[in-house]
Design a protein around this motif. Structure first.
Motif, PDB file in Angstrom:
ATOM      1  N   GLN A 299       4.765  13.529   5.288  1.00 34.40           N
ATOM      2  CA  GLN A 299       6.226  13.522   5.199  1.00 34.40           C
ATOM      3  C   GLN A 299       6.751  12.863   3.922  1.00 34.40           C
ATOM      4  O   GLN A 299       7.838  12.288   3.907  1.00 34.40           O
ATOM      5  CB  GLN A 299       6.848  12.844   6.444  1.00 34.40           C
ATOM      6  N   PHE A 300       5.953  12.954   2.857  1.00 42.01           N
ATOM      7  CA  PHE A 300       6.444  12.468   1.558  1.00 42.01           C
ATOM      8  C   PHE A 300       7.646  13.291   1.114  1.00 42.01           C
ATOM      9  O   PHE A 300       8.550  12.781   0.451  1.00 42.01           O
ATOM     10  CB  PHE A 300       5.322  12.559   0.517  1.00 42.01           C
ATOM     11  N   GLY A 301       7.629  14.576   1.486  1.00 41.42           N
ATOM     12  CA  GLY A 301       8.809  15.399   1.253  1.00 41.42           C
ATOM     13  C   GLY A 301       8.944  15.897  -0.177  1.00 41.42           C
ATOM     14  O   GLY A 301       7.960  16.112  -0.884  1.00 41.42           O
ATOM     15  N   ARG A 302      10.197  16.021  -0.612  1.00 39.40           N
ATOM     16  CA  ARG A 302      10.476  16.594  -1.930  1.00 39.40           C
ATOM     17  C   ARG A 302      10.293  15.552  -3.033  1.00 39.40           C
ATOM     18  O   ARG A 302      10.599  14.378  -2.844  1.00 39.40           O
ATOM     19  CB  ARG A 302      11.906  17.142  -1.987  1.00 39.40           C
ATOM     20  N   PHE A 303       9.790  16.031  -4.180  1.00 44.60           N
ATOM     21  CA  PHE A 303       9.615  15.160  -5.345  1.00 44.60           C
ATOM     22  C   PHE A 303       9.641  16.046  -6.582  1.00 44.60           C
ATOM     23  O   PHE A 303       9.574  17.278  -6.483  1.00 44.60           O
ATOM     24  CB  PHE A 303       8.302  14.373  -5.253  1.00 44.60           C
ATOM     25  N   SER A 304       9.749  15.418  -7.737  1.00 39.42           N
ATOM     26  CA  SER A 304       9.657  16.188  -8.976  1.00 39.42           C
ATOM     27  C   SER A 304       8.616  15.546  -9.885  1.00 39.42           C
ATOM     28  O   SER A 304       8.332  14.340  -9.779  1.00 39.42           O
ATOM     29  CB  SER A 304      11.016  16.273  -9.683  1.00 39.42           C
ATOM     30  N   VAL A 305       8.036  16.371 -10.736  1.00 38.31           N
ATOM     31  CA  VAL A 305       7.102  15.894 -11.749  1.00 38.31           C
ATOM     32  C   VAL A 305       7.634  16.323 -13.100  1.00 38.31           C
ATOM     33  O   VAL A 305       7.974  17.496 -13.300  1.00 38.31           O
ATOM     34  CB  VAL A 305       5.684  16.457 -11.531  1.00 38.31           C
ATOM     35  N   LYS A 306       7.740  15.359 -14.020  1.00 35.45           N
ATOM     36  CA  LYS A 306       8.224  15.638 -15.369  1.00 35.45           C
ATOM     37  C   LYS A 306       7.165  15.232 -16.377  1.00 35.45           C
ATOM     38  O   LYS A 306       6.505  14.205 -16.215  1.00 35.45           O
ATOM     39  CB  LYS A 306       9.524  14.867 -15.644  1.00 35.45           C
ATOM     40  N   GLY A 307       7.002  16.042 -17.425  1.00 33.64           N
ATOM     41  CA  GLY A 307       6.041  15.714 -18.471  1.00 33.64           C
ATOM     42  C   GLY A 307       5.217  16.931 -18.840  1.00 33.64           C
ATOM     43  O   GLY A 307       5.560  18.071 -18.503  1.00 33.64           O
ATOM     44  N   THR A 308       4.121  16.671 -19.536  1.00 34.51           N
ATOM     45  CA  THR A 308       3.164  17.717 -19.881  1.00 34.51           C
ATOM     46  C   THR A 308       1.812  17.273 -19.352  1.00 34.51           C
ATOM     47  O   THR A 308       1.232  16.300 -19.860  1.00 34.51           O
ATOM     48  CB  THR A 308       3.105  17.916 -21.412  1.00 34.51           C
ATOM     49  N   LEU A 309       1.357  17.935 -18.302  1.00 36.10           N
ATOM     50  CA  LEU A 309       0.117  17.479 -17.676  1.00 36.10           C
ATOM     51  C   LEU A 309      -0.565  18.612 -16.923  1.00 36.10           C
ATOM     52  O   LEU A 309       0.037  19.641 -16.600  1.00 36.10           O
ATOM     53  CB  LEU A 309       0.368  16.291 -16.746  1.00 36.10           C
ATOM     54  N   LYS A 310      -1.851  18.382 -16.660  1.00 34.88           N
ATOM     55  CA  LYS A 310      -2.666  19.289 -15.843  1.00 34.88           C
ATOM     56  C   LYS A 310      -3.254  18.459 -14.706  1.00 34.88           C
ATOM     57  O   LYS A 310      -3.788  17.366 -14.947  1.00 34.88           O
ATOM     58  CB  LYS A 310      -3.776  19.906 -16.686  1.00 34.88           C
ATOM     59  N   ALA A 311      -3.156  18.965 -13.484  1.00 32.66           N
ATOM     60  CA  ALA A 311      -3.649  18.228 -12.318  1.00 32.66           C
ATOM     61  C   ALA A 311      -4.328  19.174 -11.340  1.00 32.66           C
ATOM     62  O   ALA A 311      -4.037  20.374 -11.308  1.00 32.66           O
ATOM     63  CB  ALA A 311      -2.491  17.505 -11.624  1.00 32.66           C
ATOM     64  N   ILE A 312      -5.240  18.618 -10.556  1.00 33.86           N
ATOM     65  CA  ILE A 312      -5.814  19.326  -9.410  1.00 33.86           C
ATOM     66  C   ILE A 312      -5.298  18.647  -8.147  1.00 33.86           C
ATOM     67  O   ILE A 312      -5.368  17.413  -8.015  1.00 33.86           O
ATOM     68  CB  ILE A 312      -7.358  19.289  -9.431  1.00 33.86           C
ATOM     69  N   ALA A 313      -4.743  19.447  -7.239  1.00 35.38           N
ATOM     70  CA  ALA A 313      -4.247  18.951  -5.954  1.00 35.38           C
ATOM     71  C   ALA A 313      -5.070  19.572  -4.838  1.00 35.38           C
ATOM     72  O   ALA A 313      -5.439  20.748  -4.904  1.00 35.38           O
ATOM     73  CB  ALA A 313      -2.768  19.301  -5.785  1.00 35.38           C
ATOM     74  N   SER A 314      -5.366  18.773  -3.820  1.00 38.14           N
ATOM     75  CA  SER A 314      -6.135  19.285  -2.681  1.00 38.14           C
ATOM     76  C   SER A 314      -5.608  18.683  -1.393  1.00 38.14           C
ATOM     77  O   SER A 314      -4.939  17.652  -1.393  1.00 38.14           O
ATOM     78  CB  SER A 314      -7.623  18.962  -2.849  1.00 38.14           C
ATOM     79  N   TRP A 315      -5.929  19.357  -0.294  1.00 34.71           N
ATOM     80  CA  TRP A 315      -5.478  18.888   1.024  1.00 34.71           C
ATOM     81  C   TRP A 315      -6.502  19.329   2.061  1.00 34.71           C
ATOM     82  O   TRP A 315      -7.229  20.302   1.854  1.00 34.71           O
ATOM     83  CB  TRP A 315      -4.087  19.445   1.349  1.00 34.71           C
ATOM     84  N   PRO A 316      -6.578  18.593   3.182  1.00 36.13           N
ATOM     85  CA  PRO A 316      -7.543  18.950   4.214  1.00 36.13           C
ATOM     86  C   PRO A 316      -6.985  20.053   5.112  1.00 36.13           C
ATOM     87  O   PRO A 316      -5.760  20.212   5.236  1.00 36.13           O
ATOM     88  CB  PRO A 316      -7.690  17.654   4.997  1.00 36.13           C
ATOM     89  N   ARG A 317      -7.905  20.790   5.737  1.00 36.16           N
ATOM     90  CA  ARG A 317      -7.481  21.802   6.703  1.00 36.16           C
ATOM     91  C   ARG A 317      -8.129  21.466   8.049  1.00 36.16           C
ATOM     92  O   ARG A 317      -9.324  21.200   8.114  1.00 36.16           O
ATOM     93  CB  ARG A 317      -7.881  23.194   6.240  1.00 36.16           C
ATOM     94  N   PRO A 318      -7.352  21.453   9.118  1.00 37.53           N
ATOM     95  CA  PRO A 318      -7.878  21.051  10.436  1.00 37.53           C
ATOM     96  C   PRO A 318      -8.946  22.018  10.917  1.00 37.53           C
ATOM     97  O   PRO A 318      -8.869  23.202  10.626  1.00 37.53           O
ATOM     98  CB  PRO A 318      -6.650  21.102  11.346  1.00 37.53           C
TER      99      PRO A 318
END
Length: 318
Positions: A299-318
């Motif tokens: 429930q972190f909800g909405r956010f913004s990211v500003k800048g110049t960057l590369k990221a890897i995002a991952s999440w678990p699956r039940p």
């Protein structure tokens, strides 16, 4: 209380095949010139990352999982399910295979199996990796392994920066010299070593092989995983979804400007691979720089990211 991103301090593992790229590329303080693994987000007993900010500062990720399971959306697992690493293959890794959950539960004291995936951060010109094999039957596989016919058995694939590989349990695999990789995997440290190029350690001993267990779990014949990447544009971000398998989903974020995003998972793991910027949530800004690893809780909800960057995002699956 405002929900904050949970930034983590990595743990480093020395390996016979490791080097110094984790320091050279990310500025990490590493234990030696043979540092092979950065365990960036880990609650595994063999290397726990520690929270470095906010109200939970100083807690291990395992403690946080036990004491504040609500931060992870009460994800239905008895332990933190994923492990994020950066690997510096300064030399060839051993050829290996991992068991699935059922085999590991029975043979490895209740450990998870190990399905994983790789994002190639960087690699030398002409680099390759071992992915799969050419044996048609278990009998042929066993015979080729026993006779040391590795060049004939192993399937080698050329790679380049930005490539993604899904490595399900049962897949023979190895990273090769000159490769820097972000790995997302089940939280497991179980590996069956099949071939180690007859190397010896500093005491002149060869490392142990696990051929019987490996033969039990190797998928024969090899099958390439069927994955379907998708690409979406969100404001000034290009978001590539590499995979959503039984255990995890993995995306690449490439942001040049500003992007409004939303955390809708049980939790989200983010690793900054290049560049810098800020994450802004409920009026608060958090600096992001290359080598940062953090979790966005439930429930972190909405956010913004500003800048110049590369990221890897991952999440678990039940």
């Amino acid at each position: 209380m405002q929900i904050e991103p949970i930034f983590l301090t990595p743990v480093f593992q020395e390996r016979i095949w490791g080097g110094t790229k984790l320091a050279d590329e990310f500025g990490y303080s590493i234990p030696s010139a043979h540092t092979g693994e950065c365990w960036a987000v880990s609650a595994h007993p063999n290397g726990q990352t520690v929270v470095k900010n906010g109200p939970f500062q100083g807690m291990t990720l395992g403690q946080l999982w036990e004491e504040r399971h609500d931060l992870f959306g009460r994800f239905p697992a008895d332990r933190f399910p994923l492990l994020t690493k950066i690997l510096d293959a300064n030399a060839d890794l051993s050829v290996q295979v991992h068991p699935d959950d059922a085999y590991a539960q029975e043979h490895e004291n209740g450990e998870f199996g190990k399905t994983e995936c790789w994002y190639i951060i960087d690699c030398k010109q002409g680099a390759q990796l071992v992915y799969g094999h050419h044996a048609k039957t278990k009998e042929e596989l066993k015979e080729m392994m026993e006779n040391g016919q590795w060049d004939k058995l192993l399937r080698k694939i050329p790679i380049k920066p930005g490539d993604f590989f899904y490595v399900p349990s049962g897949t023979i695999h190895a990273l090769c010299e000159g490769t820097l990789v972000l790995e997302t995997q089940q939280s497991s440290d179980t590996t069956y070593r099949v071939y180690d190029y007859d190397r010896v350690d500093s005491n002149g001993k060869k490392r142990e092989l696990h051929l019987d267990k490996a033969l039990d779990v190797i998928t024969v014949p090899h099958r390439d995983a069927d994955i379907h990447e998708s690409v979406a544009k969100v404001d000034d971000a290009i978001i590539t979804t590499f995979i959503e398998c039984d255990y995890f989903g993995v995306q690449k974020w490439e942001i040049n400007g500003s992007a409004n995003l939303e955390q809708t998972k049980h939790f989200l793991i983010v690793s900054i691979l290049d560049g810098k910027g800020q994450l802004i949530s409920e009026g608060r800004a958090y600096d992001l720089t290359k080598g940062d690893h953090f979790i966005l809780p439930y429930q972190f909800g909405r956010f913004s990211v500003k800048g110049t960057l590369k990221a890897i995002a991952s999440w678990p699956r039940p």
